[in-house]
Scaffold this active site. Structure first.
Site, short mmCIF file in Angstrom:
data_model
loop_
_atom_site.label_atom_id
_atom_site.label_comp_id
_atom_site.label_asym_id
_atom_site.label_seq_id
_atom_site.Cartn_x
_atom_site.Cartn_y
_atom_site.Cartn_z
N GLY A 361 0.83 -1.28 -0.08
CA GLY A 361 -0.12 -0.09 -0.18
C GLY A 361 0.96 1.26 -0.07
O GLY A 361 0.48 2.11 0.68
N GLY A 367 1.58 4.90 3.61
CA GLY A 367 2.47 4.04 2.54
C GLY A 367 3.70 4.94 2.08
O GLY A 367 4.84 4.74 1.84
N LEU A 414 -3.51 -7.16 -2.57
CA LEU A 414 -3.70 -7.73 -1.40
C LEU A 414 -4.73 -8.70 -1.55
O LEU A 414 -4.93 -9.70 -0.78
CB LEU A 414 -3.27 -7.01 -0.35
N TYR A 517 -23.82 -8.82 8.51
CA TYR A 517 -22.47 -7.95 7.80
C TYR A 517 -22.85 -6.40 8.68
O TYR A 517 -23.61 -5.65 8.33
CB TYR A 517 -22.30 -7.95 6.49
#
Length: 581
Positions: A361, A367, A414, A517
């Protein structure tokens, strides 16, 4: 205890509650109007005023909600004197009707607490065709105050007791367009920005209180003050159902974790921004009742919430810049650094020549700065990025600043196991050593969606992808540590938010359960995975006698692209980030 627990000249701290700041004060004989009294700060303000003997008139938009609040308070405090009256502060007709009814009742009025408000609404007009935030937060209260002012003056004169007008404003008043309040563009939908509109209405609250204080200064025993109560979970975001649902549900369910521990939820290090209603209402109740405030319009004396010399958010806010008085040096911890230290400062004097690092990232947010500072300290940095164009742009910018920087850009998504395996295979085949693996990439609060591998996106990106990447690169790290005799380090960027996971922890059997969720819980679950991964990895590496450490960390809340999947939150964060993150 964090620094914000320190007491200031007021004798109270930013953690003090409304009950505590009014302890021992007898408000018998006082009558108060509290707008927006059926939710948030208004409820606690009403309760504490009633507890101190004040006769409280709850001015509420929703009469049923108001009556329920009244019943709850009276049940707790049988002696409470409370009345509920209807008031839609966004409606000029309703404001005039309320004021007329109150004046006709013959009741005195000692305290007027202009508390009601809305925040960052989509563009909409009130019944009177005025932009909703301006109508609700400012104009309604401005008119109400003017209509009730004679009653307040009369009460102060006949009772020989000081009247107090309190505008609950916000430090968000700083969020205004450069030209300030554009009265000729209040209803301009084409140029509408919800945060700027909110800031504009709050700036008006302050200017109203300041000018009112000036007008009342001569001969009238009434003070007027505005204040910033702090950020709390209230119904102020009711016009944004998505944000309201997540803020109210996801944080309120863990109220005990946020507020009963010493680890308060922070928006910036050392500065508590998310308070309980009991703490936030302390400001209002202090300004309304405390004898120390008698006769004070505190525009110059007390400028901003949590100024180091007071540590209680009291007094008039000011739209002018703060004075240049130097603030105390930030507290340093055992490391010798403070929460204000930068990456350059903590690495000053360190030579990373010969070390190779992978930063996931690396094309945005933390990052970028991690990559830049590592390169500045002479490390060879591999930027593992999802967007190659963005990564190359970052690389070019860093090399322009640091011509000696050794940086390479490699593609890594990722959330894709195939991409992770491809990246690891290419890296291991390159023959490069690996001293540092910084698992930095992440997403936050996404709506429910699955990765390419049919795994819930946050869990796939934040945890599973990094877990697999670490395992695939571990042998290379072990070889490097053994051959170089230099300690290897694995760093997982987790989050303090790991504490707010689902009640049962990581729901491995329900990772893809869309019905249950929650974006915030799922984020926390993935961050808990980061922490547990680092802990177990550290234990195993120690047992093996390998010269590699593994740690997880909470970097603090900053403005990054982590909200890219949630446009509304991203917009709010980008707008207010520079002020509070």
């Amino acid at each position: 205890m964090w620094i914000f627990g320190r007491k200031g000249r007021s004798g109270f701290s930013a953690c003090t509650t409304a009950e505590e700041v009014t302890c021992g004060i007898d408000g018998t004989g006082l009558t108060a109007i509290v707008t927006g009294a059926s939710s948030g700060i208004g409820v606690e303000t009403t309760r504490v005023l009633a507890l101190r003997g004040v006769h409280v008139v709850m001015a509420v938009r929703n009469m049923n909600a108001g009556k329920n609040v009244k019943e709850g308070i009276v049940k707790e405090i049988p002696s409470a004197k409370i009345e509920v009256m209807e008031l839609d502060i966004s409606s000029i007709t309703s404001v005039r009707k309320f004021a007329s009814t109150f004046i006709s009742s013959g009741l005195p009025l000692s305290l007027l607490i202009n508390n009601a408000g809305v925040l960052v609404t989509p563009f909409m007009l009130s019944q009177d065709n005025i932009e909703m935030q301006f109508a609700t937060n400012h104009l309604g209260h401005f008119l109400l105050t003017n209509l009730l002012l004679e009653t307040m003056k009369k009460t102060a004169h006949e009772s020989n007791m000081e009247g107090r007008i309190v505008n609950v404003s916000s430090s968000g008043h700083q969020l205004v367009v450069h030209e300030g309040i554009c009265f000729d563009k209040i209803n301009d939908e084409s140029g509408y920005n919800s945060m700027f509109a909110y800031g504009k209405s709050k700036l008006c609250n302050i200017l109203h209180a300041n000018e009112l204080a000036r007008c009342l200064k001569e001969g009238v025993d009434i003070t007027a003050n505005s204040l910033h109560s702090g950020v709390i979970v209230t119904n102020i975001l009711r016009h944004h159902s998505f944000i309201n649902e997540h803020v109210q549900q996801d944080f309120c369910d863990y109220d005990h974790l946020l507020y009963e521990s010493t680890n308060h939820f922070l928006f910036c290090p050392g500065y508590p921004q998310l308070f309980t209603s009991a703490q936030a209402a302390a400001t209002t109740c202090y300004v309304a009742l405390h004898p120390h405030v008698k006769g004070k319009n505190m525009g110059k004396e007390m400028k901003r919430k949590c100024r180091e010399e007071y540590w209680l958010p009291i007094g008039n806010l000011t739209p002018k810049p703060l004075d240049s008085t130097p603030h105390p040096e930030p507290l340093k911890g055992p490391s010798g650094f403070s929460s204000c230290s930068t990456a350059e400062e903590v690495t000053q004097g360190i030579d990373g020549t010969g070390l190779t690092a992978i930063v996931t990232g690396a094309s945005s947010g933390i990052g970028i700065e991690t990559t830049r500072v590592l390169a500045l300290r002479c490390l060879h940095v591999i930027m593992a990025v999802r967007n190659m164009d963005a990564g190359k742009n970052v690389k070019e910018a860093i090399i322009k600043e640091i011509p000696t920087a050794k940086i390479e850009v490699m593609e890594l998504d990722l959330s894709s196991m195939e991409s992770v395996r491809k990246f690891a295979s290419e890296y291991n085949s390159s023959g490069l050593p690996l001293n540092l693996l910084i698992n930095n990439a992440g997403v936050m609060g996404t709506p429910f969606m699955l990765s390419q591998d049919n795994i819930e996106l946050q869990f796939a990106t934040n945890h599973i992808g990094h877990f697999l990447l670490t395992n695939l690169l571990l042998e290379t790290m072990k070889n490097t540590a053994r051959e170089s005799s230099i300690e290897g380090r694995i760093v997982n960027l987790a989050s303090d938010g790991h504490r707010f996971s689902y009640r049962e922890g990581i729901r491995f059997d329900k990772i893809n359960d869309e019905s249950g969720y929650s974006g915030i819980y799922a984020y926390a679950q993935s961050k808990l995975g980061n922490v547990l991964h680092a802990n177990e990895l550290a234990r195993r590496l120690k047992e093996e006698g390998v010269n590699i450490t593994a740690n997880s960390l909470h970097p603090g809340a900053i403005t990054t692209d982590i909200f890219r999947h949630t446009s509304i939150i991203k917009g709010v964060v980008n707008m207010i980030g520079k002020f509070v993150f």
